[in-house]
Scaffold this motif. Sequence first.
Motif, PDB file in Angstrom:
ATOM      1  N   ALA A 146       0.827  -1.209   0.000  1.00  0.00           N
ATOM      2  CA  ALA A 146       0.000   0.000   0.000  1.00  0.00           C
ATOM      3  C   ALA A 146       0.861   1.258   0.000  1.00  0.00           C
ATOM      4  CB  ALA A 146      -0.924   0.002   1.212  1.00  0.00           C
ATOM      5  N   LYS A 147       0.365   2.283  -0.676  1.00  0.00           N
ATOM      6  CA  LYS A 147       1.045   3.576  -0.690  1.00  0.00           C
ATOM      7  C   LYS A 147       0.510   4.523   0.379  1.00  0.00           C
ATOM      8  CE  LYS A 147       2.697   4.215  -5.447  1.00  0.00           C
ATOM      9  NZ  LYS A 147       2.579   5.087  -6.649  1.00  0.00           N
ATOM     10  N   GLY A 148      -0.770   4.362   0.735  1.00  0.00           N
ATOM     11  CA  GLY A 148      -1.379   5.305   1.668  1.00  0.00           C
ATOM     12  C   GLY A 148      -2.392   4.644   2.569  1.00  0.00           C
ATOM     13  N   LEU A 149      -2.789   5.400   3.581  1.00  0.00           N
ATOM     14  CA  LEU A 149      -3.693   4.868   4.594  1.00  0.00           C
ATOM     15  C   LEU A 149      -4.422   6.021   5.263  1.00  0.00           C
ATOM     16  CD1 LEU A 149      -2.768   2.206   7.252  1.00  0.00           C
ATOM     17  CD2 LEU A 149      -3.602   4.420   7.989  1.00  0.00           C
ATOM     18  N   MET A 150      -5.677   5.812   5.553  1.00  0.00           N
ATOM     19  CA  MET A 150      -6.478   6.782   6.302  1.00  0.00           C
ATOM     20  C   MET A 150      -7.228   6.044   7.388  1.00  0.00           C
ATOM     21  SD  MET A 150      -9.476   9.326   4.897  1.00  0.00           S
ATOM     22  CE  MET A 150     -10.422  10.352   6.026  1.00  0.00           C
ATOM     23  N   THR A 151      -7.190   6.575   8.605  1.00  0.00           N
ATOM     24  CA  THR A 151      -7.872   5.903   9.691  1.00  0.00           C
ATOM     25  C   THR A 151      -8.333   6.883  10.745  1.00  0.00           C
ATOM     26  OG1 THR A 151      -7.672   4.155  11.359  1.00  0.00           O
ATOM     27  CG2 THR A 151      -5.731   5.528  11.001  1.00  0.00           C
ATOM     28  N   GLU A 152      -9.351   6.479  11.496  1.00  0.00           N
ATOM     29  CA  GLU A 152      -9.724   7.212  12.693  1.00  0.00           C
ATOM     30  C   GLU A 152      -8.671   6.950  13.761  1.00  0.00           C
ATOM     31  OE1 GLU A 152     -14.583   7.421  12.680  1.00  0.00           O
ATOM     32  OE2 GLU A 152     -13.620   5.644  13.539  1.00  0.00           O
ATOM     33  N   GLU A 164       3.780   7.797   7.023  1.00  0.00           N
ATOM     34  CA  GLU A 164       3.953   9.059   7.722  1.00  0.00           C
ATOM     35  C   GLU A 164       2.666   9.871   7.598  1.00  0.00           C
ATOM     36  OE1 GLU A 164       7.203  10.872   5.692  1.00  0.00           O
ATOM     37  OE2 GLU A 164       8.737   9.593   6.656  1.00  0.00           O
ATOM     38  N   ILE A 165       2.352  10.668   8.610  1.00  0.00           N
ATOM     39  CA  ILE A 165       1.133  11.481   8.577  1.00  0.00           C
ATOM     40  C   ILE A 165       1.303  12.663   7.633  1.00  0.00           C
ATOM     41  CG2 ILE A 165      -0.397  12.958   9.935  1.00  0.00           C
ATOM     42  CD1 ILE A 165       0.137  11.211  12.343  1.00  0.00           C
ATOM     43  N   TRP A 166       0.335  12.804   6.735  1.00  0.00           N
ATOM     44  CA  TRP A 166       0.306  13.927   5.800  1.00  0.00           C
ATOM     45  C   TRP A 166      -0.802  14.930   6.130  1.00  0.00           C
ATOM     46  CZ3 TRP A 166       2.156  14.805   0.432  1.00  0.00           C
ATOM     47  CH2 TRP A 166       3.376  14.156   0.198  1.00  0.00           C
ATOM     48  N   ASP A 167      -1.864  14.459   6.741  1.00  0.00           N
ATOM     49  CA  ASP A 167      -2.993  15.354   6.982  1.00  0.00           C
ATOM     50  C   ASP A 167      -3.756  14.880   8.212  1.00  0.00           C
ATOM     51  OD1 ASP A 167      -4.590  17.535   6.552  1.00  0.00           O
ATOM     52  OD2 ASP A 167      -5.547  16.790   4.727  1.00  0.00           O
ATOM     53  N   VAL A 168      -4.413  15.821   8.895  1.00  0.00           N
ATOM     54  CA  VAL A 168      -5.214  15.531  10.081  1.00  0.00           C
ATOM     55  C   VAL A 168      -6.560  16.225   9.916  1.00  0.00           C
ATOM     56  CG1 VAL A 168      -5.433  15.779  12.582  1.00  0.00           C
ATOM     57  CG2 VAL A 168      -3.178  15.323  11.560  1.00  0.00           C
ATOM     58  N   GLN A 216     -10.381  16.976  11.745  1.00  0.00           N
ATOM     59  CA  GLN A 216     -11.116  16.944  13.001  1.00  0.00           C
ATOM     60  C   GLN A 216     -12.244  15.938  12.915  1.00  0.00           C
ATOM     61  OE1 GLN A 216     -12.105  20.652  15.199  1.00  0.00           O
ATOM     62  NE2 GLN A 216     -14.219  19.969  15.089  1.00  0.00           N
ATOM     63  N   GLY A 217     -12.377  15.110  13.960  1.00  0.00           N
ATOM     64  CA  GLY A 217     -13.416  14.098  13.976  1.00  0.00           C
ATOM     65  C   GLY A 217     -14.437  14.328  15.070  1.00  0.00           C
ATOM     66  N   TYR A 218     -14.646  13.298  15.893  1.00  0.00           N
ATOM     67  CA  TYR A 218     -15.691  13.340  16.915  1.00  0.00           C
ATOM     68  C   TYR A 218     -15.274  14.199  18.105  1.00  0.00           C
ATOM     69  CZ  TYR A 218     -18.338  11.744  20.984  1.00  0.00           C
ATOM     70  OH  TYR A 218     -19.078  11.702  22.128  1.00  0.00           O
ATOM     71  N   ARG A 219     -16.146  15.091  18.510  1.00  0.00           N
ATOM     72  CA  ARG A 219     -15.920  15.949  19.677  1.00  0.00           C
ATOM     73  C   ARG A 219     -17.020  15.680  20.699  1.00  0.00           C
ATOM     74  NH1 ARG A 219     -12.814  20.408  20.376  1.00  0.00           N
ATOM     75  NH2 ARG A 219     -12.345  20.523  18.144  1.00  0.00           N
ATOM     76  N   ASP A 220     -16.650  15.500  21.962  1.00  0.00           N
ATOM     77  CA  ASP A 220     -17.615  15.256  23.022  1.00  0.00           C
ATOM     78  C   ASP A 220     -18.592  16.425  23.083  1.00  0.00           C
ATOM     79  OD1 ASP A 220     -18.922  15.229  25.612  1.00  0.00           O
ATOM     80  OD2 ASP A 220     -17.416  13.759  26.243  1.00  0.00           O
ATOM     81  N   PRO A 221     -19.890  16.190  22.854  1.00  0.00           N
ATOM     82  CA  PRO A 221     -20.855  17.296  22.809  1.00  0.00           C
ATOM     83  C   PRO A 221     -21.074  17.972  24.161  1.00  0.00           C
ATOM     84  CG  PRO A 221     -21.990  15.196  22.680  1.00  0.00           C
ATOM     85  CD  PRO A 221     -20.532  14.892  22.585  1.00  0.00           C
ATOM     86  N   ARG A 222     -20.654  17.318  25.243  1.00  0.00           N
ATOM     87  CA  ARG A 222     -20.830  17.936  26.561  1.00  0.00           C
ATOM     88  C   ARG A 222     -19.610  18.750  26.970  1.00  0.00           C
ATOM     89  NH1 ARG A 222     -22.586  13.058  30.433  1.00  0.00           N
ATOM     90  NH2 ARG A 222     -20.461  12.467  29.824  1.00  0.00           N
ATOM     91  N   ILE A 236      -9.839  11.951  15.797  1.00  0.00           N
ATOM     92  CA  ILE A 236      -9.430  12.630  14.575  1.00  0.00           C
ATOM     93  C   ILE A 236      -9.285  11.583  13.466  1.00  0.00           C
ATOM     94  CG2 ILE A 236      -8.239  14.531  15.735  1.00  0.00           C
ATOM     95  CD1 ILE A 236      -5.602  13.057  15.255  1.00  0.00           C
ATOM     96  N   ASP A 237      -9.198  12.049  12.227  1.00  0.00           N
ATOM     97  CA  ASP A 237      -8.846  11.196  11.101  1.00  0.00           C
ATOM     98  C   ASP A 237      -7.458  11.592  10.642  1.00  0.00           C
ATOM     99  OD1 ASP A 237     -11.336   9.735  10.751  1.00  0.00           O
ATOM    100  OD2 ASP A 237     -12.193  11.618  10.058  1.00  0.00           O
ATOM    101  N   ILE A 238      -6.608  10.614  10.401  1.00  0.00           N
ATOM    102  CA  ILE A 238      -5.280  10.907   9.889  1.00  0.00           C
ATOM    103  C   ILE A 238      -5.118  10.289   8.504  1.00  0.00           C
ATOM    104  CG2 ILE A 238      -4.187  11.190  12.137  1.00  0.00           C
ATOM    105  CD1 ILE A 238      -3.097   8.344  11.889  1.00  0.00           C
ATOM    106  N   VAL A 239      -4.482  11.028   7.614  1.00  0.00           N
ATOM    107  CA  VAL A 239      -4.190  10.570   6.263  1.00  0.00           C
ATOM    108  C   VAL A 239      -2.682  10.388   6.170  1.00  0.00           C
ATOM    109  CG1 VAL A 239      -4.320  11.107   3.800  1.00  0.00           C
ATOM    110  CG2 VAL A 239      -6.182  11.803   5.336  1.00  0.00           C
ATOM    111  N   CYS A 240      -2.252   9.196   5.801  1.00  0.00           N
ATOM    112  CA  CYS A 240      -0.836   8.854   5.816  1.00  0.00           C
ATOM    113  C   CYS A 240      -0.378   8.319   4.460  1.00  0.00           C
ATOM    114  CB  CYS A 240      -0.561   7.784   6.879  1.00  0.00           C
ATOM    115  SG  CYS A 240      -1.189   8.158   8.526  1.00  0.00           S
TER     116      CYS A 240
END
Length: 257
Positions: A192-198, A224-228, A230-236, A243-247
């Motif tokens: 694989a050349k790239g990966l994206m994950t929570e 290596e991380i290329w991009d970040v 914003q993902g889930y934020r606690d609503p309270r 977060i989601d990271i793109v590698c």
Amino acid sequence: MLNLLSELSGKRKTMLRELGRKVGLEVRLNALNARNDLRLAYFLKVFNIDLVLDIGANRGQFAQELFNTGYSGRVVSFEALPDAHKRLKEAAERQKYSWIVAPRVALSDQPGTAQFHVTEADTSSSLFAPKESFVASTPQARPVEVIEVPTARLDDIVGEIGLSVENCFLKMDVQGGESLVLAGAPNVLGTAKGLMTELSLRPLYDGQPSAQRLLEAIYEAGFEIWDVWQGYRDPRSHRLNQIDIVCFKPNKTSSLA
């Protein structure tokens, strides 16, 4: 309207954004720096990636957004939930693009069966049970049933369906099961050349590995991380929990790497 924003001066852009916020709207530029989806499509093009493995596809939301950005390569989607898998297949059949849906399975570190925790909002469903703190802050993550699903290793299933995964990109949206997917895919990770994950900054599911452990596995695989994003934020508390990271792997032939 968004294209016109790019031609405005900095002061006018700020004024327009502030006007929008007063009425509850967020105005974004239609540009790489402002849109996660456009950056991802750009990166896939830069790295000459024409195959995306969409793991944890749900009803196909990610693939559809990817195609909408202009991506014209192949997508192979994986989903474990019966109803979501059915809708995923229906969505893929309606597309004119090269979109394949794999047999219904939860990708893991070994073949067999496992209990799958189905939540009120099925996008939070997981091989792991959601923590009480997660459910307390986000009621739609409340489990409604536990079902049995087939499991498989990614390395095994790509061989079974005869899929060539050279230079592919992995997208994982598996709610705490990321380490299990990676453990079952050493061969795919090698090509694989790239990966994206929570990446959960604090565990949201019982038994979920820490963010540090997942990052170590990703870097050990050569990414290596290329991009970040914003993902889930606690609503309270408003604390950022995910977060989601793109590698991508270093590419000596690219001027961007």
